[in-house]
Design an enzyme around this catalytic site. Structure first.
Site, mmCIF file in Angstrom:
data_model
loop_
_atom_site.group_PDB
_atom_site.id
_atom_site.type_symbol
_atom_site.label_atom_id
_atom_site.label_comp_id
_atom_site.label_asym_id
_atom_site.label_seq_id
_atom_site.Cartn_x
_atom_site.Cartn_y
_atom_site.Cartn_z
ATOM 1 N N ASP A 250 -7.831 19.504 -14.903
ATOM 2 C CA ASP A 250 -8.105 18.114 -15.361
ATOM 3 C C ASP A 250 -7.684 18.161 -16.617
ATOM 4 O O ASP A 250 -8.191 18.682 -17.624
ATOM 5 C CB ASP A 250 -9.631 17.770 -15.046
ATOM 6 C CG ASP A 250 -9.791 16.357 -15.568
ATOM 7 O OD1 ASP A 250 -9.301 15.828 -16.457
ATOM 8 O OD2 ASP A 250 -10.944 15.778 -14.914
ATOM 9 N N ARG B 88 0.856 -1.093 -0.149
ATOM 10 C CA ARG B 88 0.122 -0.049 0.005
ATOM 11 C C ARG B 88 0.632 1.415 0.093
ATOM 12 O O ARG B 88 0.436 2.483 -0.328
ATOM 13 C CB ARG B 88 -1.017 -0.053 1.051
ATOM 14 C CG ARG B 88 -1.775 1.343 1.151
ATOM 15 C CD ARG B 88 -3.194 1.027 2.092
ATOM 16 N NE ARG B 88 -2.924 0.295 3.254
ATOM 17 C CZ ARG B 88 -2.094 0.712 4.340
ATOM 18 N NH1 ARG B 88 -1.784 2.119 4.310
ATOM 19 N NH2 ARG B 88 -2.021 -0.130 5.323
ATOM 20 N N LYS C 250 -8.234 6.898 -20.172
ATOM 21 C CA LYS C 250 -8.392 7.211 -21.570
ATOM 22 C C LYS C 250 -7.247 7.069 -22.754
ATOM 23 O O LYS C 250 -6.833 6.147 -22.588
ATOM 24 C CB LYS C 250 -9.054 8.731 -21.705
ATOM 25 C CG LYS C 250 -10.053 8.884 -20.488
ATOM 26 C CD LYS C 250 -11.446 8.320 -20.771
ATOM 27 C CE LYS C 250 -12.265 8.489 -19.635
ATOM 28 N NZ LYS C 250 -12.747 9.496 -18.863
ATOM 29 N N TYR D 154 -16.629 17.249 -16.370
ATOM 30 C CA TYR D 154 -16.830 15.702 -16.218
ATOM 31 C C TYR D 154 -17.616 15.876 -14.941
ATOM 32 O O TYR D 154 -17.628 16.052 -13.653
ATOM 33 C CB TYR D 154 -15.622 15.042 -15.884
ATOM 34 C CG TYR D 154 -15.932 13.496 -15.877
ATOM 35 C CD1 TYR D 154 -15.954 12.783 -16.857
ATOM 36 C CD2 TYR D 154 -15.662 12.894 -14.551
ATOM 37 C CE1 TYR D 154 -16.184 11.384 -16.987
ATOM 38 C CE2 TYR D 154 -15.586 11.439 -14.621
ATOM 39 C CZ TYR D 154 -16.076 10.744 -15.501
ATOM 40 O OH TYR D 154 -16.265 9.428 -15.594
HETATM 41 C C1 LIG Z 1 -13.131 9.837 -17.784
HETATM 42 C C2 LIG Z 1 -12.978 10.978 -16.952
HETATM 43 C C3 LIG Z 1 -12.473 11.226 -15.651
HETATM 44 C C4 LIG Z 1 -12.625 10.085 -14.619
HETATM 45 O O1 LIG Z 1 -11.579 8.977 -14.922
HETATM 46 P P1 LIG Z 1 -11.926 7.373 -14.278
HETATM 47 O O2 LIG Z 1 -10.725 6.789 -14.749
HETATM 48 O O3 LIG Z 1 -13.222 7.034 -15.199
HETATM 49 O O4 LIG Z 1 -12.323 7.626 -13.068
HETATM 50 C C5 LIG Z 1 -12.372 12.622 -14.983
HETATM 51 N N1 LIG Z 1 -12.321 13.533 -16.000
HETATM 52 C C6 LIG Z 1 -12.720 13.574 -17.102
HETATM 53 C C7 LIG Z 1 -12.431 15.108 -17.984
HETATM 54 C C8 LIG Z 1 -12.902 12.462 -17.748
HETATM 55 O O5 LIG Z 1 -13.296 12.309 -18.977
#
Ligand SMILES: *Cc1c(COP(=O)(O)O)cnc(C)c1O
Length: 366
Positions: free
Chosen positions: A169, A48, A194, A100
């Site tokens: 983000d 961890r 992504k 998001y």
């Molecule tokens: C998909 C996404 C997230 C979250 O990612 P996860 O891996 O699904 O938790 C956060 N911000 C944006 C802009 C996203 O497209």
């Protein structure tokens, strides 16, 4: 995009450490316990706290970000870490009203009850917004799903002028296409789920930042909350990152071509792609991004027409999420996003563009 050395350095990040006979790519180490006859000088103690395979990925991401990185098991885990490490009772956090949506749900359901005030501002209004009173400003540019943009250097100046931290983000761009930390952001958060992992088979996220004390707090959050990535996911992300630059080059070029052609199609309304000179985000996108990304959005007449297009279009998967090798389309209203019923978010994959366009043109009707 290809003009800097970061990507080549990332590919060869293990080179200097390699001994004769060592594997070129990192081994997958899932051990939770490590030989520990004493606590001193042990590189690893307990899973961890740190794991060898996470550290390999953090090293790759740190080269791309130009900053230390802490990895998380998803993009949302990274966002939660960044927000819980910067917000406290009584403080105000500014969030994009059109970003998001899970980020807003997290703050509404878990930060607001702890006494954090949440102020929503549309991404397109961030440049003119007054940040007075905020302790944390969180932005997403281009925003998901609307693809509006805001000026990151300006947001950093305005946030710092009122004593707030700026969190960005950067999921829709990745560190190869946009560099928020260079523009003054305090923290970058991103969903590596992504494009970075890129094959629709890994959840992962990271926080990057150059503020040593703040990043130590983020690492402490991971250790104490137990929000830790799995070794196998780290290993898959390491592999995915090795082709990020070539995938992005193809995806961005194809997205530009497809956006230009959609712009001329009589059925397409409200097309957004930051790479189109007529797009209202183009000027700022051109200034702060080194590519215009692989996401575009448009509207068809209504829900039925949009669903019909998606179901008839070959080479387009009907799925949520984006940034994978397969082109993907989704009607965002089905998740409750504040968009028209016929609004489609389209993630351009790595299919050869003429084959993809022929399929799209056929499904749309010429
Ligand atoms: C998909 C996404 C997230 C979250 O990612 P996860 O891996 O699904 O938790 C956060 N911000 C944006 C802009 C996203 O497209």
């Amino acid at each position: 995009m290809t003009s800097d050395r970061r990507f080549a350095d990332m590919l060869h990040h293990r080179a200097e450490r390699l001994g004769r006979g060592d594997p070129i790519v990192p081994p997958l180490v899932s051990a939770t316990t490590y030989h520990l006859p004493g606590l001193e000088n042990a590189a690893f103690k307990y899973g961890r706290m740190a794991m060898p395979t996470w550290e390999e990925v953090e090293e790759q991401l740190a080269i791309l970000e130009g900053a230390p990185v802490v990895g998380f098991p998803s993009g949302m885990a990274a966002i939660a870490a960044a927000l819980f490490c910067t917000c406290k009772a009584g403080c105000e956090v500014i969030l994009p009203s059109d970003g998001y949506y899970t980020t807003r749900l997290l703050t509404d359901q878990f930060l607001a009850p702890l006494g954090v005030k949440v102020r929503l501002i549309a991404t397109a209004d961030m440049d003119l917004a007054d940040f007075s009173g905020a302790s944390v400003v969180f932005v997403e540019t281009p925003s998901n799903p609307g693809l509006d943009c805001c000026d990151l250097a300006l947001a950093a100046r305005k946030a710092h002028a009122v004593g707030a931290k700026l969190i960005v983000d950067n999921t829709t761009m990745t560190a190869l296409l946009q560099r928020p930390l260079d523009l003054g952001a305090d923290l970058v958060v991103a969903a590596d789920t992504k494009a970075p992992a890129g094959h629709s088979d890994v959840l992962y996220g990271h926080v990057a930042g150059r503020d040593v004390a703040l990043m130590a707090r983020v690492a402490e959050w991971r250790k104490l909350s137990g929000s830790v990535p799995g070794a196998f996911e780290a290993w898959l992300l390491h592999r995915g990152l090795e082709t990020l630059e070539v995938r992005l080059a193809r995806m961005c070029a194809s997205a530009q071509t497809i956006a230009q052609r959609l712009a001329l199609h009589p059925r397409i309304k409200a097309l957004r792609y930051p790479g189109l000179p007529a797009d209202r985000a183009h000027a700022i996108a051109k200034r702060q991004m080194s590519g215009f990304g692989f996401l575009l959005t448009f509207e068809l007449e209504g829900e039925a027409e949009a669903e019909d297009f998606l179901s008839r279009c070959a080479y387009v998967t009907q799925t949520t999420s984006f940034g994978g090798t397969h082109s993907a389309g989704e009607r965002r209203a089905r998740w409750g996003d504040a968009v028209a019923p016929g609004f489609i978010r389209f993630s351009v994959g790595v299919e050869p563009v003429e084959v993809l366009w022929a399929a799209m043109g056929k499904a749309l009707g010429r």
